[in-house]
Design a protein around this motif. Structure first.
Motif, PDB file in Angstrom:
ATOM      1  N   LEU A  13     -29.526 -46.630  -2.677  1.00 15.79           N
ATOM      2  CA  LEU A  13     -28.023 -46.466  -2.185  1.00 15.79           C
ATOM      3  C   LEU A  13     -27.123 -47.825  -2.545  1.00 15.79           C
ATOM      4  CD1 LEU A  13     -29.106 -45.847   1.707  1.00 15.79           C
ATOM      5  CD2 LEU A  13     -27.056 -44.950  -0.288  1.00 15.79           C
ATOM      6  N   ARG A  14     -28.182 -49.037  -4.077  1.00 16.21           N
ATOM      7  CA  ARG A  14     -28.217 -50.363  -3.968  1.00 16.21           C
ATOM      8  C   ARG A  14     -26.367 -49.819  -4.167  1.00 16.21           C
ATOM      9  NH1 ARG A  14     -32.893 -53.057  -6.659  1.00 16.21           N
ATOM     10  NH2 ARG A  14     -32.604 -51.017  -7.644  1.00 16.21           N
ATOM     11  N   ILE A  31     -26.573 -59.672   2.328  1.00 17.45           N
ATOM     12  CA  ILE A  31     -27.991 -59.102   3.122  1.00 17.45           C
ATOM     13  C   ILE A  31     -28.676 -57.725   2.680  1.00 17.45           C
ATOM     14  CG2 ILE A  31     -28.555 -58.428   5.478  1.00 17.45           C
ATOM     15  CD1 ILE A  31     -27.237 -61.202   7.017  1.00 17.45           C
ATOM     16  N   THR A  32     -27.789 -56.922   2.582  1.00 16.77           N
ATOM     17  CA  THR A  32     -28.446 -55.898   2.175  1.00 16.77           C
ATOM     18  C   THR A  32     -28.649 -55.416   0.676  1.00 16.77           C
ATOM     19  OG1 THR A  32     -26.131 -54.635   1.685  1.00 16.77           O
ATOM     20  CG2 THR A  32     -26.919 -54.029   3.969  1.00 16.77           C
ATOM     21  N   LEU A  72     -26.673 -48.588   7.479  1.00 15.44           N
ATOM     22  CA  LEU A  72     -25.326 -49.198   7.612  1.00 15.44           C
ATOM     23  C   LEU A  72     -24.673 -48.642   6.592  1.00 15.44           C
ATOM     24  CD1 LEU A  72     -23.207 -51.504   8.048  1.00 15.44           C
ATOM     25  CD2 LEU A  72     -24.722 -53.340   6.622  1.00 15.44           C
ATOM     26  N   ILE A  73     -25.412 -48.519   4.967  1.00 20.42           N
ATOM     27  CA  ILE A  73     -25.000 -47.967   4.246  1.00 20.42           C
ATOM     28  C   ILE A  73     -24.497 -46.995   4.170  1.00 20.42           C
ATOM     29  CG2 ILE A  73     -25.084 -48.630   1.483  1.00 20.42           C
ATOM     30  CD1 ILE A  73     -26.872 -50.457   1.441  1.00 20.42           C
ATOM     31  N   ALA A  74     -24.629 -45.910   4.449  1.00 19.96           N
ATOM     32  CA  ALA A  74     -24.895 -44.332   4.675  1.00 19.96           C
ATOM     33  C   ALA A  74     -23.772 -43.684   5.612  1.00 19.96           C
ATOM     34  CB  ALA A  74     -26.325 -43.852   5.217  1.00 19.96           C
ATOM     35  N   GLU A 134     -33.387 -37.301  -4.399  1.00 24.49           N
ATOM     36  CA  GLU A 134     -31.619 -38.289  -4.167  1.00 24.49           C
ATOM     37  C   GLU A 134     -31.315 -38.020  -2.608  1.00 24.49           C
ATOM     38  OE1 GLU A 134     -29.204 -34.776  -5.732  1.00 24.49           O
ATOM     39  OE2 GLU A 134     -29.777 -35.179  -8.146  1.00 24.49           O
ATOM     40  N   ALA A 135     -32.556 -38.379  -1.569  1.00 23.33           N
ATOM     41  CA  ALA A 135     -32.656 -38.164  -0.097  1.00 23.33           C
ATOM     42  C   ALA A 135     -32.765 -39.558  -0.171  1.00 23.33           C
ATOM     43  CB  ALA A 135     -33.724 -37.363   0.526  1.00 23.33           C
ATOM     44  N   TYR A 136     -31.536 -40.171   0.064  1.00 21.77           N
ATOM     45  CA  TYR A 136     -31.314 -41.473   0.429  1.00 21.77           C
ATOM     46  C   TYR A 136     -32.092 -42.636   1.675  1.00 21.77           C
ATOM     47  CZ  TYR A 136     -26.583 -40.760   1.180  1.00 21.77           C
ATOM     48  OH  TYR A 136     -25.456 -40.443   2.230  1.00 21.77           O
TER      49      TYR A 136
END
Length: 362
Positions: free
Chosen positions: A171-172, A186-187, A313-315, A160-162
């Motif tokens: 993370l999607r 982009i991501t 970025l997402i995190a 689970e460590a993304y």
């Protein structure tokens, strides 16, 4: 908040009397504190990590740190924990659990790694060109030194460590948190390509024990002169320090390099240096000189770097209020991701990969 009660916790756990406890910034997976030993003035770091303690992994990492120290790397030295201490008696652990920050908690006390944080050390364009080369060399030297522990193939990370590239597809589902439509597109694009072209070919990539999170906030500059001028192995080891080894695991060498390249490229842009992709190429060149990449690793390097930018970025949109409060370090790196991802997407795979391959050829 007054964190002075941590002094008593450290004494209960490690038998060390400390003073001047200060909470540091950082990511939301742990609390970091510094403290000064009342006995000899040594500076220490007390980490309260929001994960379960895994005794075998902790013992293995302590062995790795001692091994690296014996081979002239400046890394943390672990302190010996007392046995049979109940978490119920440790106030900082109760604080984390009672405030529902995490139901899993463990801690460690280690020596403080000296030097100035690499993230905030200024360099001229000429200096940083050589510094990045030496950083790449340093990471490769450490990866090679840790090969002695490659028998610990179960020395892994949570599925689970993304933050780790092998798990980045998790993370999607969080891409909608990103408040910019272009960045969402982009991501999505890069993580989908990562699944097709990297994740499905993980079996072709070399693995070994790695640090797991080489970034410019986890490294120190011990000597600016050596960082810029060193050309011998012992000099390069003496130029830098490294810490935050709790993400160490039996992982992919190319992801270790991609992680380091991503953060160095972000530092180059943050510090106002033009052509960050060229500067990033020097990390690759230094690493490849000591620990040459295979064709399969070179083939996935671009997407690995791009996907690591996506992860950062997402995190950055997932942090809770207890992490964001009074934490100036939190967005130092992630704020560089949008312009660099935009530029990566615009220039494309071939242009940037050619820059990196030309650095190896030179």
């Amino acid at each position: 908040m007054n964190w002075s009660f941590v002094e008593k916790d450290i004494y209960k756990l490690y038998g060390k009397k400390v003073e001047k406890v200060e909470k540091l910034g950082g990511y939301g997976d742990k609390f970091n504190f510094t403290a000064i030993s009342s006995e000899d003035g040594e500076k220490l770091v007390f980490k309260v990590k929001f994960v379960k303690s895994v005794q075998d992994k902790d013992e293995t990492m302590n062995r790795i740190l001692l091994h690296l120290t014996e081979h002239n790397f400046t890394v943390p030295k672990p302190c010996v924990r007392k046995e049979n201490i109940s978490n119920e008696d440790i106030q900082i652990i109760r604080y984390v659990i009672d405030n529902q920050i995490s139901k899993d908690v463990c801690e460690e006390l280690i020596s403080f790694v000296p030097g100035s944080l690499f993230a905030f050390e200024p360099f001229t364009p000429t200096e940083i060109w050589k510094v990045f080369y030496n950083i790449g060399t340093y990471v490769a030297l450490m990866n090679k030194e840790m090969q002695e522990f490659n028998c610990f193939t179960s020395f892994g990370v949570s599925d689970e460590a993304y933050f780790f590239l092998q798990n980045c597809l998790l993370l999607r589902d969080r891409i909608p948190l990103v408040d910019n439509k272009e960045m969402q597109e982009i991501t999505t694009y890069y993580l989908n390509k990562f699944e097709r072209e990297v994740f499905n070919n993980l079996h072709t990539l070399r693995k070994g024990v790695i640090h797991g999170d080489f970034n410019d906030l986890n490294m120190t500059v011990l000597s600016k002169q050596l960082a810029t001028d060193a050309n011998q192995i012992d000099q390069i080891k003496s130029a830098f320090g490294a810490f935050d080894f709790e993400d160490g695991h039996f992982g992919y060498y190319v992801f270790e390099l991609a992680n380091c390249m991503m953060y160095c490229i972000a530092k180059a842009l943050r510090d106002g240096h033009e052509t960050p992709w060229e500067y990033g190429s020097q990390v690759l060149a230094g690493y490849n000189k000591v620990f040459p990449l295979t064709k399969e690793e070179l083939d996935v390097l671009f997407l690995s770097v791009a996907s690591r930018f996506c992860v950062s970025l997402i995190a950055s949109y997932t942090h809770g209020p207890e992490t964001i409060d009074n934490n100036p370090l939190l967005y130092v790196q992630s704020k560089m991701c949008p312009p660099l991802l935009r530029d990566m997407f615009s220039k494309g795979h071939e242009v940037i990969t050619k820059i990196w391959m030309d650095a190896i050829d030179k």
